[in-house]
Write a protein that holds these residues in place. Structure first.
Motif, PDB file in Angstrom:
ATOM      1  N   GLY A 104      56.410 -56.064  40.756  1.00 46.69           N
ATOM      2  CA  GLY A 104      55.425 -55.430  39.881  1.00 46.69           C
ATOM      3  C   GLY A 104      54.504 -56.442  39.238  1.00 46.69           C
ATOM      4  O   GLY A 104      53.287 -56.228  39.136  1.00 46.69           O
ATOM      5  N   LYS A 105      55.054 -57.566  38.822  1.00 46.63           N
ATOM      6  CA  LYS A 105      54.252 -58.629  38.203  1.00 46.63           C
ATOM      7  C   LYS A 105      53.254 -59.204  39.203  1.00 46.63           C
ATOM      8  O   LYS A 105      52.092 -59.451  38.864  1.00 46.63           O
ATOM      9  CB  LYS A 105      55.176 -59.729  37.684  1.00 46.63           C
ATOM     10  CG  LYS A 105      54.480 -60.864  36.940  1.00 46.63           C
ATOM     11  CD  LYS A 105      55.491 -61.886  36.461  1.00 46.63           C
ATOM     12  CE  LYS A 105      54.833 -63.039  35.718  1.00 46.63           C
ATOM     13  NZ  LYS A 105      54.263 -62.602  34.430  1.00 46.63           N
ATOM     14  N   CYS A 106      53.715 -59.426  40.437  1.00 46.20           N
ATOM     15  CA  CYS A 106      52.813 -59.950  41.481  1.00 46.20           C
ATOM     16  C   CYS A 106      51.649 -58.999  41.727  1.00 46.20           C
ATOM     17  O   CYS A 106      50.489 -59.424  41.792  1.00 46.20           O
ATOM     18  CB  CYS A 106      53.585 -60.154  42.785  1.00 46.20           C
ATOM     19  SG  CYS A 106      54.792 -61.490  42.764  1.00 46.20           S
ATOM     20  N   LEU A 107      51.961 -57.715  41.878  1.00 47.79           N
ATOM     21  CA  LEU A 107      50.913 -56.743  42.164  1.00 47.79           C
ATOM     22  C   LEU A 107      49.936 -56.630  41.000  1.00 47.79           C
ATOM     23  O   LEU A 107      48.733 -56.444  41.206  1.00 47.79           O
ATOM     24  CB  LEU A 107      51.533 -55.378  42.483  1.00 47.79           C
ATOM     25  CG  LEU A 107      52.205 -55.299  43.859  1.00 47.79           C
ATOM     26  CD1 LEU A 107      52.999 -54.007  44.001  1.00 47.79           C
ATOM     27  CD2 LEU A 107      51.162 -55.388  44.973  1.00 47.79           C
ATOM     28  N   LEU A 108      50.433 -56.765  39.776  1.00 47.84           N
ATOM     29  CA  LEU A 108      49.540 -56.740  38.616  1.00 47.84           C
ATOM     30  C   LEU A 108      48.531 -57.881  38.704  1.00 47.84           C
ATOM     31  O   LEU A 108      47.337 -57.683  38.432  1.00 47.84           O
ATOM     32  CB  LEU A 108      50.358 -56.847  37.327  1.00 47.84           C
ATOM     33  CG  LEU A 108      49.548 -56.955  36.024  1.00 47.84           C
ATOM     34  CD1 LEU A 108      48.666 -55.728  35.830  1.00 47.84           C
ATOM     35  CD2 LEU A 108      50.487 -57.136  34.835  1.00 47.84           C
ATOM     36  N   ILE A 112      45.921 -57.210  41.697  1.00 45.86           N
ATOM     37  CA  ILE A 112      44.885 -56.191  41.482  1.00 45.86           C
ATOM     38  C   ILE A 112      44.016 -56.495  40.267  1.00 45.86           C
ATOM     39  O   ILE A 112      43.192 -55.663  39.881  1.00 45.86           O
ATOM     40  CB  ILE A 112      45.498 -54.782  41.349  1.00 45.86           C
ATOM     41  CG1 ILE A 112      46.390 -54.705  40.104  1.00 45.86           C
ATOM     42  CG2 ILE A 112      46.248 -54.403  42.602  1.00 45.86           C
ATOM     43  CD1 ILE A 112      46.946 -53.323  39.877  1.00 45.86           C
ATOM     44  N   GLU A 113      44.172 -57.679  39.703  1.00 44.10           N
ATOM     45  CA  GLU A 113      43.281 -58.090  38.613  1.00 44.10           C
ATOM     46  C   GLU A 113      41.826 -58.044  39.090  1.00 44.10           C
ATOM     47  O   GLU A 113      40.932 -57.634  38.345  1.00 44.10           O
ATOM     48  CB  GLU A 113      43.646 -59.505  38.151  1.00 44.10           C
ATOM     49  CG  GLU A 113      42.803 -60.025  37.013  1.00 44.10           C
ATOM     50  CD  GLU A 113      43.074 -59.313  35.702  1.00 44.10           C
ATOM     51  OE1 GLU A 113      42.181 -59.344  34.830  1.00 44.10           O
ATOM     52  OE2 GLU A 113      44.170 -58.730  35.542  1.00 44.10           O
ATOM     53  N   LYS A 152      46.015 -49.679  36.285  1.00 42.79           N
ATOM     54  CA  LYS A 152      44.771 -50.275  36.786  1.00 42.79           C
ATOM     55  C   LYS A 152      44.288 -49.556  38.045  1.00 42.79           C
ATOM     56  O   LYS A 152      43.090 -49.304  38.219  1.00 42.79           O
ATOM     57  CB  LYS A 152      44.983 -51.762  37.083  1.00 42.79           C
ATOM     58  CG  LYS A 152      44.984 -52.669  35.857  1.00 42.79           C
ATOM     59  CD  LYS A 152      45.183 -54.122  36.282  1.00 42.79           C
ATOM     60  CE  LYS A 152      45.196 -55.072  35.092  1.00 42.79           C
ATOM     61  NZ  LYS A 152      43.853 -55.234  34.494  1.00 42.79           N
ATOM     62  N   LEU A 153      45.233 -49.257  38.937  1.00 44.42           N
ATOM     63  CA  LEU A 153      44.859 -48.540  40.157  1.00 44.42           C
ATOM     64  C   LEU A 153      44.354 -47.139  39.822  1.00 44.42           C
ATOM     65  O   LEU A 153      43.396 -46.646  40.427  1.00 44.42           O
ATOM     66  CB  LEU A 153      46.064 -48.447  41.103  1.00 44.42           C
ATOM     67  CG  LEU A 153      46.556 -49.764  41.710  1.00 44.42           C
ATOM     68  CD1 LEU A 153      47.811 -49.522  42.546  1.00 44.42           C
ATOM     69  CD2 LEU A 153      45.481 -50.427  42.563  1.00 44.42           C
TER      70      LEU A 153
END
Length: 687
Positions: free
Chosen positions: A370-374, A377-378, A429-430
């Motif tokens: 989850g942290k990586c995807l956050l 998608i920055e 964000k998405l």
């Protein structure tokens, strides 16, 4: 002990330890349990896993039973009392079999209960005897197991304190040899942990005088092991790189090596392959952690925090050293992180996340995914790629597991940590920049499921202002999907109360987003509509707040607040509240004039210094609707007369007249016609 006998004994120990935490192991049971971690056993693949389960059950049972109301040391002493004598005896033997038994068991204990393992490792003479043994009869297998044990021990401060120069030199020597890659990678991991740990043990003195092999050299060795596909060493190499990749130079080096990154991704089995092969959760966690290190942005510091950090650096190294540090190139600024993320996306990182969470149920793997995807998608350019790779489903899976944690508070909110919120923020964000169908698919039930985590992100005590803002924006987007979704959002526990507090927030963007969500909920939810239009003092106060927000400097805030007013004035109770406010504060009609045509107020300003807010067609339309609805609702002649007088004094008549004459900012005939009807209501009242 035969394989079947060991299995039977372990089953018996497990059953007894679960039944009674006070169960005392028999000498033969201790002998069995300490021997099951030997890699030389023919049944090692199956019996070792069961050994971890049994060992964990025993240690956890002791800590839960003896740790209640007592210091943790009490439970540690109990565990050491059970296993310590046997392990120390093994480590003091001279034959390799006994040494291997003690070493492999202690390595396993470090992974189950590091406090007890550290205490046993620190026993006088144990380390010295072990190192003497590898000097006298250095078989490859014994050296490998010693290196693995040292790797575990070097991760803990009490153990690092007893690592001698002899041990340090031995690790350096073994890390430089190339004939045994398992030993090379295990020794490298131990050195990395020792160096990293020693620096944090005494941060005021910096690095120890006796430096280890440079990080660049160790990085090259571990990268070569993974690229050359020497599978026996993967786990150690990945663990070592997970530690090294916290350094910015190493991050840059790894991210730019596309061959290495692709080999690293391949260590995570695909969903199809995972059903037919054993997975290593520790290896998968290491891969995700490396990716996480490469993609993580630095924490956003406030100006005050930046100054405090600068003062700390100056206090630690002196002013001149601080200046030199500022001149050093940094590879952790936002631009470098974004560049690394682009490289990782290009090299194929996105499919790793669904594969990782499918291959293991590790909470740490899910949280770091989850942290990586956050981070990924920055940049908005990556969001479509994340959706195509199934990133939304990954985040939904991560969030579902996190939200299932038992509530331990009176508000019945899930027991989430600040790290758990990152996956929710990523999904938000998405949901902000894509349509609900793109993010959640055609199944509306999946969309419904997102309401609770977004509401939790908004209300959680650890949420940052940015997380609150993005939660509100995501909920606003969802609310526009359908009245049913808006209704569910309005009914979410505590959500409307929180939003109404944020209508008064100091941050402009949070105020704006909160008003826009309220506007969408009023338009789509009967419950929210009633909350703002009911015949109660509380509803009247909320209408007053919307009116005040219609006078904000921020145009989007004014549009949303006046839009909400235009919606609620459909009912007489809301109109009555606005009329009462006009008679008390004399502000409602002036604000409507300002929405429709502020120029008439400017002409009446004797000083000419007051800056009036600008208007636009959207504001004009909302003002006209509000005025029309309010005047249409008046049935009492005395109220009419009083409103007519105040409408004249506030220049509302003039603003409406200019609009009808075509002198306003709106030419739309439907709006002009409604303005004419509103004016007719006033003129008709005069006659």
């Amino acid at each position: 002990m035969a394989a079947t006998d060991a299995d039977t004994t372990l089953n018996a120990i497990l059953q007894k330890s679960q039944a009674s935490p006070d169960y005392s192991l028999l000498p033969e049971e201790i002998a069995c349990l300490t021997s099951v971690f030997l890699s030389s056993r023919p049944d090692a693949a199956t019996i070792r896993h069961k050994g971890y389960v049994v060992l964990s059950s025993i240690c956890q049972g002791i800590r839960e039973h003896q740790g209640k109301g007592k210091e943790p040391e009490v439970a540690t002493k109990s565990i050491v009392g059970i296993f310590g004598p046997a392990v120390v005896k093994y480590l003091q033997e001279t034959n390799e079999g006994s040494l291997m038994t003690g070493i492999t068991f202690l390595t396993a204990l470090f992974q189950v209960d590091a406090q007890a393992a550290s205490a046993i490792f620190s026993e006088d003479g144990s380390v010295e005897n072990m190192m003497d043994a590898v000097d006298l009869s250095p078989s490859n297998l014994l050296c490998q197991e010693v290196a693995h044990l040292l790797g575990q021990a070097c991760g803990h401060k009490p153990c690092r304190a007893i690592i001698t120069p002899q041990v340090h030199r031995w690790l350096e020597f073994k890390s430089r040899q190339s004939t045994d890659t398992v030993l090379q990678s295990a020794a490298s991991v131990a050195l990395i942990k020792l160096a990293k740990g020693s620096a944090t043990d005494n941060p005021e003195v910096g690095q120890p005088e006796e430096e280890s092999i440079p990080a660049g050299e160790l990085t090259n060795k571990l990268v070569d092991i993974i690229v050359s596909e020497k599978s026996d060493s993967y786990a150690d190499a990945v663990e070592g790189l997970a530690y090294l990749s916290t350094e910015s130079l190493v991050k840059e080096k790894l991210a730019k090596n596309s061959t290495f990154m692709k080999k690293l991704y391949a260590l995570v089995p695909t969903q199809k392959a995972s059903s037919g092969q054993n997975t290593n959760p520790t290896l998968i966690f290491g891969v995700i952690l490396i990716i996480c290190n490469l993609t993580s942005f630095r924490p956003r510091l406030t100006e005050e925090q930046k100054q405090m950090e600068k003062l700390k650096q100056m206090a630690k190294a002196g002013k001149e050293a601080a200046k030199d540090a500022e001149k050093m190139p940094s590879f952790d600024d936002d631009e470098h992180v974004k560049a690394r993320i682009r490289l990782l996306v290009t090299s194929g990182v996105l499919p790793v996340f669904p594969a990782a969470i499918a291959a293991t149920d590790s909470a740490s793997v899910r949280a770091n995914a989850g942290k990586c995807l956050l981070s990924i998608i920055e940049e908005k350019e990556n969001r479509g790629k994340v959706l195509q790779a199934g990133g939304a489903r990954v985040l939904q899976s991560v969030i579902k597991e996190a939200m299932s944690t038992p509530a331990k508070n009176k508000d019945k909110q899930p027991n989430l940590t600040a790290n758990d919120l990152e996956a929710i923020q990523a999904l938000a964000k998405l949901a902000i920049t894509s349509s609900p169908v793109q993010v959640f698919g055609p199944n509306v039930g999946t969309l419904y499921d997102a309401i609770r985590p977004f509401s939790t992100l908004l209300q959680h005590s650890s949420s940052t202002s940015l997380q609150q803002f993005e939660a509100i924006m995501a909920l606003t987007n969802l609310a526009s999907h359908s009245p049913d979704v808006a209704t569910r959002i309005a009914k979410a526990d505590g959500l409307l109360n929180k939003i109404e507090l944020l209508l008064l927030d100091d941050h402009n963007l949070i105020r704006r987003a909160s008003v826009e969500l309220v506007c969408n909920l009023i338009a789509g939810s009967d419950e929210a509509f009633e909350r703002y239009s009911g015949d109660t003092p509380n509803s009247a106060n909320k209408i007053h707040m919307l009116l005040a927000l219609s006078d904000e400097d921020d145009m989007p805030t004014r549009l949303a607040a006046s839009g909400a007013l235009a919606t609620v004035t459909i009912v007489p109770t809301a109109c009555a509240a606005l009329i009462a406010l006009q008679f008390e504060k004399h502000r409602f009609l002036t604000l409507m004039t300002q929405l429709i045509d502020p120029s008439v107020l400017k002409k009446d300003d004797a000083d000419g210094d007051e800056e009036l807010l600008e208007t636009n067609p959207g504001l004009v339309h909302r003002g006209v609707v509000c005025v029309y609805n309010v005047f249409k609702s008046i049935a009492d002649d005395e109220v009419r007369k009083k409103i007519i007088k105040e409408a004249t004094e506030s220049h509302l008549l003039q603003a409406l007249a200019q609009l009808i004459k075509g002198q306003g900012v709106v030419k739309d005939q439907a709006i002009v016609q409604q303005a004419a009807e509103a004016l007719k209501l006033l003129i008709g009242s005069k006659n």
